[in-house]
Design a protein around this motif. Sequence first.
Motif, mmCIF file in Angstrom:
data_model
loop_
_atom_site.group_PDB
_atom_site.id
_atom_site.type_symbol
_atom_site.label_atom_id
_atom_site.label_comp_id
_atom_site.label_asym_id
_atom_site.label_seq_id
_atom_site.Cartn_x
_atom_site.Cartn_y
_atom_site.Cartn_z
ATOM 1 N N LYS A 115 0.844 -1.195 0.000
ATOM 2 C CA LYS A 115 0.000 0.000 0.000
ATOM 3 C C LYS A 115 0.884 1.252 0.000
ATOM 4 C CE LYS A 115 -3.580 -2.515 2.523
ATOM 5 N NZ LYS A 115 -2.852 -3.817 2.368
ATOM 6 N N PRO A 116 0.877 2.016 -1.086
ATOM 7 C CA PRO A 116 1.710 3.229 -1.139
ATOM 8 C C PRO A 116 1.503 4.154 0.057
ATOM 9 C CG PRO A 116 0.834 2.741 -3.316
ATOM 10 C CD PRO A 116 0.170 1.778 -2.369
ATOM 11 N N ARG A 117 0.284 4.202 0.581
ATOM 12 C CA ARG A 117 0.014 5.041 1.751
ATOM 13 C C ARG A 117 0.891 4.629 2.933
ATOM 14 N NH1 ARG A 117 -2.904 3.520 6.044
ATOM 15 N NH2 ARG A 117 -3.814 1.764 4.908
ATOM 16 N N LEU A 118 1.071 3.321 3.112
ATOM 17 C CA LEU A 118 1.883 2.843 4.220
ATOM 18 C C LEU A 118 3.372 3.077 3.978
ATOM 19 C CD1 LEU A 118 0.060 -0.492 5.173
ATOM 20 C CD2 LEU A 118 0.074 1.680 6.427
ATOM 21 N N GLU A 147 8.565 6.642 -7.107
ATOM 22 C CA GLU A 147 8.056 8.003 -6.975
ATOM 23 C C GLU A 147 7.443 8.222 -5.595
ATOM 24 O OE1 GLU A 147 5.439 8.485 -10.282
ATOM 25 O OE2 GLU A 147 7.052 9.116 -11.636
ATOM 26 N N THR A 148 6.738 7.219 -5.093
ATOM 27 C CA THR A 148 6.181 7.291 -3.745
ATOM 28 C C THR A 148 7.287 7.396 -2.711
ATOM 29 O OG1 THR A 148 4.248 5.987 -4.389
ATOM 30 C CG2 THR A 148 4.764 6.082 -2.039
ATOM 31 N N VAL A 149 8.336 6.609 -2.887
ATOM 32 C CA VAL A 149 9.448 6.578 -1.939
ATOM 33 C C VAL A 149 10.174 7.920 -1.918
ATOM 34 C CG1 VAL A 149 11.656 5.485 -1.394
ATOM 35 C CG2 VAL A 149 9.718 4.088 -2.172
ATOM 36 N N VAL A 150 10.483 8.455 -3.082
ATOM 37 C CA VAL A 150 11.200 9.731 -3.158
ATOM 38 C C VAL A 150 10.347 10.869 -2.600
ATOM 39 C CG1 VAL A 150 12.231 11.411 -4.728
ATOM 40 C CG2 VAL A 150 12.643 8.972 -5.071
ATOM 41 N N ALA A 151 9.059 10.849 -2.924
ATOM 42 C CA ALA A 151 8.161 11.894 -2.423
ATOM 43 C C ALA A 151 8.048 11.858 -0.903
ATOM 44 C CB ALA A 151 6.779 11.742 -3.055
ATOM 45 N N GLY A 153 10.436 11.362 1.056
ATOM 46 C CA GLY A 153 11.617 11.997 1.627
ATOM 47 C C GLY A 153 12.719 11.040 2.035
ATOM 48 N N VAL A 154 12.958 10.004 1.247
ATOM 49 C CA VAL A 154 14.036 9.064 1.564
ATOM 50 C C VAL A 154 15.391 9.737 1.323
ATOM 51 C CG1 VAL A 154 14.249 8.019 -0.737
ATOM 52 C CG2 VAL A 154 14.710 6.643 1.287
ATOM 53 N N ASP A 155 16.372 9.449 2.191
ATOM 54 C CA ASP A 155 17.719 10.004 2.042
ATOM 55 C C ASP A 155 18.630 9.076 1.249
ATOM 56 O OD1 ASP A 155 17.228 12.345 3.634
ATOM 57 O OD2 ASP A 155 17.348 11.070 5.414
ATOM 58 N N LEU A 156 18.540 7.784 1.524
ATOM 59 C CA LEU A 156 19.310 6.760 0.818
ATOM 60 C C LEU A 156 18.346 5.756 0.220
ATOM 61 C CD1 LEU A 156 22.187 6.043 3.399
ATOM 62 C CD2 LEU A 156 22.386 7.316 1.253
ATOM 63 N N PHE A 157 18.462 5.536 -1.085
ATOM 64 C CA PHE A 157 17.574 4.614 -1.804
ATOM 65 C C PHE A 157 18.373 3.345 -2.096
ATOM 66 C CE2 PHE A 157 14.984 2.648 -4.852
ATOM 67 C CZ PHE A 157 13.796 3.318 -5.024
ATOM 68 N N PHE A 181 17.786 5.569 -14.502
ATOM 69 C CA PHE A 181 17.046 5.741 -13.253
ATOM 70 C C PHE A 181 17.874 6.509 -12.229
ATOM 71 C CE2 PHE A 181 16.144 4.191 -8.954
ATOM 72 C CZ PHE A 181 14.796 4.520 -8.846
ATOM 73 N N ILE A 182 19.133 6.100 -12.026
ATOM 74 C CA ILE A 182 19.978 6.736 -11.029
ATOM 75 C C ILE A 182 20.303 8.177 -11.433
ATOM 76 C CG2 ILE A 182 22.291 6.670 -9.993
ATOM 77 C CD1 ILE A 182 22.055 3.598 -10.042
ATOM 78 N N TYR A 183 20.517 8.402 -12.723
ATOM 79 C CA TYR A 183 20.819 9.752 -13.207
ATOM 80 C C TYR A 183 19.676 10.717 -12.911
ATOM 81 C CZ TYR A 183 21.891 13.571 -16.426
ATOM 82 O OH TYR A 183 22.135 14.805 -16.974
ATOM 83 N N GLU A 184 18.442 10.236 -13.072
ATOM 84 C CA GLU A 184 17.275 11.106 -12.902
ATOM 85 C C GLU A 184 16.850 11.245 -11.449
ATOM 86 O OE1 GLU A 184 14.329 9.415 -15.468
ATOM 87 O OE2 GLU A 184 15.251 10.217 -17.302
ATOM 88 N N LEU A 185 17.359 10.385 -10.582
ATOM 89 C CA LEU A 185 16.973 10.409 -9.180
ATOM 90 C C LEU A 185 17.847 11.409 -8.425
ATOM 91 C CD1 LEU A 185 14.767 8.678 -7.851
ATOM 92 C CD2 LEU A 185 16.558 7.206 -6.960
#
Length: 372
Positions: A115-118, A147-151, A153-157, A181-185
Motif C-alpha cells: 500500500k503506497p500510503r503505508l 516516486e512514492t518513496v522519493v516523495a 523523503g528518503v535520504d538513501l535509496f 534511473f539513477i541519473y534522474e533520481l
Amino acid sequence: MEIEIGRSKRARRVYAFDDIAIVPSRRTRDPEDVSVNWTIDAYQFSIPFLAAPMDSVVSPTTAIMMGQLGGVGVLDLEGLWTRYDDPEPLLAEIRELPANRATARMQEMYAEPIKPRLVTERLAQIRAAGVTVAGALSPQRTQELYETVVAAGVDLFVIRGTTVSAEHVSQNQEPLNLKKFIYELDVPVIVGGAATYTAALHLMRTGAAGVLVGFGGGAASTTRASLGIHAPMATAVADVAGARRDYMDESGGRYVHVIADGGLNTSGDIVKAIACGADAVMLGTALARATDAPGGGFHWGPEVHHSKLPRGKRVEVGALAPLETILYGPTPIADGTANLVGALRRSMATTGYSDLKEFQRVEVVVAPYRTN
C-alpha cells in the motif's frame, strides 16, 4: 589459481571469511584512538553498519534506534510494514509457526498488496525522529514505487536483490534501466548484490553511490541449495574492491562505496570484510539476535516467501541482548555476537590502523578456521 574440475571445466579457487585471518603489524594503538566513522555522499555515520532490509531485523522503530546509535536502518518497503496497518500480530504468528508450515503461511502473508500510503507513513515516521531515512526495493518493484518513496523523503535509496545486474534481459517486460534511473533520481542509490569484479564495475558505471556485495551467503538463505549459486565473501569483497579501484581510475576519481552484505555472522566476519576492502557492512543475522528486533529471535529474508521458488527459510537465531548491547556492549559473551563495534575498534587498534580506509590495507593470510 585455477584448478581442474574435469577435462572440460576449470575453476577458480576462492575464499570465505573463515578461510582468512588478519595479521598484526609492528604498530599498535589504543582502541579509543581508532575512528570507525563512515561517510557516504552527504551522510555521516559514527559506525559503518547498515541494518538489512528484512522484516526480522528492521521495523520503523528499530530503524530509528539504529540511526540514534550511529548507523542506518534500511526499511524493507515490500515487507509486512507496508502491507498491513498493524503487522505485529503477523510477526508474532511467524514466531510461533511450526517449521513445516512456516514457508507456506508466510507466502500467504506476503501476498497482501503493498500500500503506497503505508510506504509514505513508515518513512515519515522515521524522518520525524531526525535520523537518516533509508528504504529498499527490489529491482522488480522499483519502477512501480520509486516516486512514492522519493516523495516521502528518503535520504538513501537501496535497490537490493539476490543479485542485481546493469544488463538485465527480459522478453516479458521492460527491464529497469539503472543508469537512466539513477541519473534522474535526486538521492544517492546503493545497489546490489554483486559478487564479481565485472558485475560490480558495470553497476558502478550506472552512477550508484554504493554497491552491495553478496549472493546467498546469509543464514536465512538457501540459494546455494536451491540454485547452486554461491559466492564466498572474502574473494567477492576483494574483487569488488578491485573494481572500485579501477573505476576510480576510469572515472577520474569518483569513489563508489563497497558494502559487504551476507555471511557476516560475527564481529570477526565484519573485521575481515573491511580488511578485504569493504567500506561498510549490511547486517542481518547479527542484528536479528537483538531482543528488540522485530523477529523476536527468528530471522528470515524476502527469499523465503517467494511465490514460486522460495530460496530461504525462517531460522531461529535466539534473542541475545538489546540492540545497543549487540553494537556497543558490554557483553559477557565471547563468541563474536555482541559488542560488534568494540571488536572492530580493538582489531584495528591491535593491527595499528587508525581509520577504516587505512585498515583496508591490513595484511591477511589464508588460514582456514575450523571449530572441530
